[in-house]
Design a protein around this motif. Structure first.
Motif, short mmCIF file in Angstrom:
data_model
loop_
_atom_site.label_atom_id
_atom_site.label_comp_id
_atom_site.label_asym_id
_atom_site.label_seq_id
_atom_site.Cartn_x
_atom_site.Cartn_y
_atom_site.Cartn_z
N THR A 2 22.74 35.08 15.23
CA THR A 2 23.41 33.89 15.73
C THR A 2 23.74 34.08 17.20
OG1 THR A 2 25.64 34.66 15.24
CG2 THR A 2 24.46 33.53 13.46
N ALA A 3 24.07 32.99 17.85
CA ALA A 3 24.42 33.05 19.27
C ALA A 3 25.70 33.83 19.51
CB ALA A 3 24.54 31.64 19.84
N THR A 4 26.47 34.05 18.45
CA THR A 4 27.73 34.78 18.60
C THR A 4 27.65 36.21 18.07
OG1 THR A 4 28.54 33.92 16.51
CG2 THR A 4 29.10 32.68 18.50
N ASP A 5 26.49 36.63 17.57
CA ASP A 5 26.34 38.00 17.07
C ASP A 5 26.61 38.98 18.21
OD1 ASP A 5 25.74 40.16 15.45
OD2 ASP A 5 23.58 39.86 15.52
N PRO A 6 27.60 39.87 18.06
CA PRO A 6 27.92 40.78 19.16
C PRO A 6 26.74 41.68 19.53
CG PRO A 6 29.66 40.79 17.51
CD PRO A 6 28.51 40.02 16.93
N VAL A 7 26.55 41.84 20.82
CA VAL A 7 25.52 42.75 21.34
C VAL A 7 26.16 44.13 21.47
CG1 VAL A 7 24.06 43.28 23.34
CG2 VAL A 7 24.25 40.92 22.51
N LEU A 8 25.39 45.16 21.12
CA LEU A 8 25.84 46.54 21.21
C LEU A 8 24.95 47.32 22.16
CD1 LEU A 8 26.29 47.35 17.40
CD2 LEU A 8 28.04 46.56 19.01
N LEU A 9 25.54 48.27 22.86
CA LEU A 9 24.80 49.25 23.64
C LEU A 9 25.01 50.57 22.92
CD1 LEU A 9 23.22 50.21 26.11
CD2 LEU A 9 25.40 50.42 27.31
N CYS A 10 23.91 51.16 22.44
CA CYS A 10 23.98 52.40 21.67
C CYS A 10 23.43 53.55 22.50
CB CYS A 10 23.18 52.28 20.39
SG CYS A 10 23.70 50.93 19.31
N TYR A 11 24.12 54.68 22.40
CA TYR A 11 23.71 55.90 23.08
C TYR A 11 23.14 56.86 22.05
CZ TYR A 11 26.75 54.27 26.84
OH TYR A 11 27.35 53.54 27.82
N CYS A 12 22.01 57.46 22.38
CA CYS A 12 21.39 58.44 21.49
C CYS A 12 20.66 59.46 22.35
CB CYS A 12 20.41 57.74 20.54
SG CYS A 12 19.60 58.85 19.38
N THR A 13 20.94 60.74 22.14
CA THR A 13 20.24 61.78 22.88
C THR A 13 19.11 62.34 22.02
OG1 THR A 13 21.88 63.39 22.14
CG2 THR A 13 22.15 62.48 24.36
N CYS A 14 18.04 62.75 22.71
CA CYS A 14 16.87 63.34 22.05
C CYS A 14 16.51 64.64 22.78
CB CYS A 14 15.68 62.38 22.12
SG CYS A 14 15.91 60.89 21.13
N PRO A 15 15.86 65.57 22.09
CA PRO A 15 15.58 66.86 22.70
C PRO A 15 14.48 66.83 23.77
CG PRO A 15 14.66 66.79 20.50
CD PRO A 15 15.47 65.54 20.68
N ASN A 16 13.64 65.80 23.74
CA ASN A 16 12.53 65.76 24.70
C ASN A 16 11.96 64.34 24.79
OD1 ASN A 16 10.67 65.43 22.45
ND2 ASN A 16 10.97 67.62 22.08
N ALA A 17 11.07 64.14 25.76
CA ALA A 17 10.51 62.81 26.01
C ALA A 17 9.67 62.32 24.83
CB ALA A 17 9.67 62.83 27.28
N GLU A 18 8.96 63.21 24.18
CA GLU A 18 8.10 62.80 23.06
C GLU A 18 8.92 62.23 21.91
OE1 GLU A 18 5.08 64.77 19.80
OE2 GLU A 18 5.37 65.81 21.70
N SER A 19 9.99 62.93 21.52
CA SER A 19 10.81 62.41 20.41
C SER A 19 11.54 61.14 20.83
CB SER A 19 11.79 63.47 19.92
OG SER A 19 12.73 63.81 20.90
N ALA A 20 11.97 61.06 22.08
CA ALA A 20 12.64 59.86 22.58
C ALA A 20 11.68 58.67 22.56
CB ALA A 20 13.17 60.10 23.98
N ARG A 21 10.46 58.87 23.02
CA ARG A 21 9.47 57.78 23.04
C ARG A 21 9.14 57.32 21.62
NH1 ARG A 21 6.64 59.67 26.65
NH2 ARG A 21 5.50 61.17 25.40
N HIS A 22 8.96 58.27 20.72
CA HIS A 22 8.65 57.94 19.32
C HIS A 22 9.77 57.09 18.70
CE1 HIS A 22 7.18 58.34 15.24
NE2 HIS A 22 8.35 58.85 14.87
N LEU A 23 11.00 57.51 18.91
CA LEU A 23 12.15 56.80 18.37
C LEU A 23 12.27 55.41 18.99
CD1 LEU A 23 14.58 56.86 16.49
CD2 LEU A 23 15.85 58.02 18.30
N ALA A 24 12.16 55.33 20.31
CA ALA A 24 12.28 54.04 21.01
C ALA A 24 11.20 53.06 20.55
CB ALA A 24 12.19 54.26 22.52
#
Length: 109
Positions: A2-24
């Motif tokens: 909905t237009a009122t559904d709250p937007v969230l900014l989530c922080y997540c750390t990954c050990p390397n670029a490969e795992s970060a790219r896969h997750l993203a």
């Protein structure tokens, strides 16, 4: 979403670029996140199993909504290589309204 559904900014750390790219790519591809930014080369110092450790990690900034958060969390826990992944969600109090509307709409068809 909905237009009122709250937007969230989530922080997540990954050990390397490969795992970060896969997750993203999984989160965006499965419409659990509208956008994921990668910040490489951060230094994290933390206590883990009684030892202080410093590691280089990649930080993900994940834009999603409150309605999608539980599904996003389950997917992060399923895909993340860490035993205890960081996932912190912060509500977006203000922002550029058309952008926030885009984040809300990104989970649709």
């Amino acid at each position: 979403m909905t237009a009122t559904d709250p937007v969230l900014l989530c922080y997540c750390t990954c050990p390397n670029a490969e795992s970060a790219r896969h997750l993203a790519e999984a989160l965006v591809g499965e419409r659990l996140a509208a956008c994921v930014n990668h910040i490489p080369g951060i230094q994290s110092t933390y206590r883990w199993k009684s030892e202080v450790t410093t590691d280089t990690e990649e930080l993900l900034l994940i834009k999603t909504t409150a309605a999608r958060f539980e599904a996003l969390k389950e997917r992060v826990l399923a895909l993340h290589p860490y035993e205890l992944p960081e996932l912190i969600a912060v509500p977006v109090e203000r922002g550029h309204v058309p952008y926030l509307d885009w984040v809300r709409a990104a989970g649709g068809d």
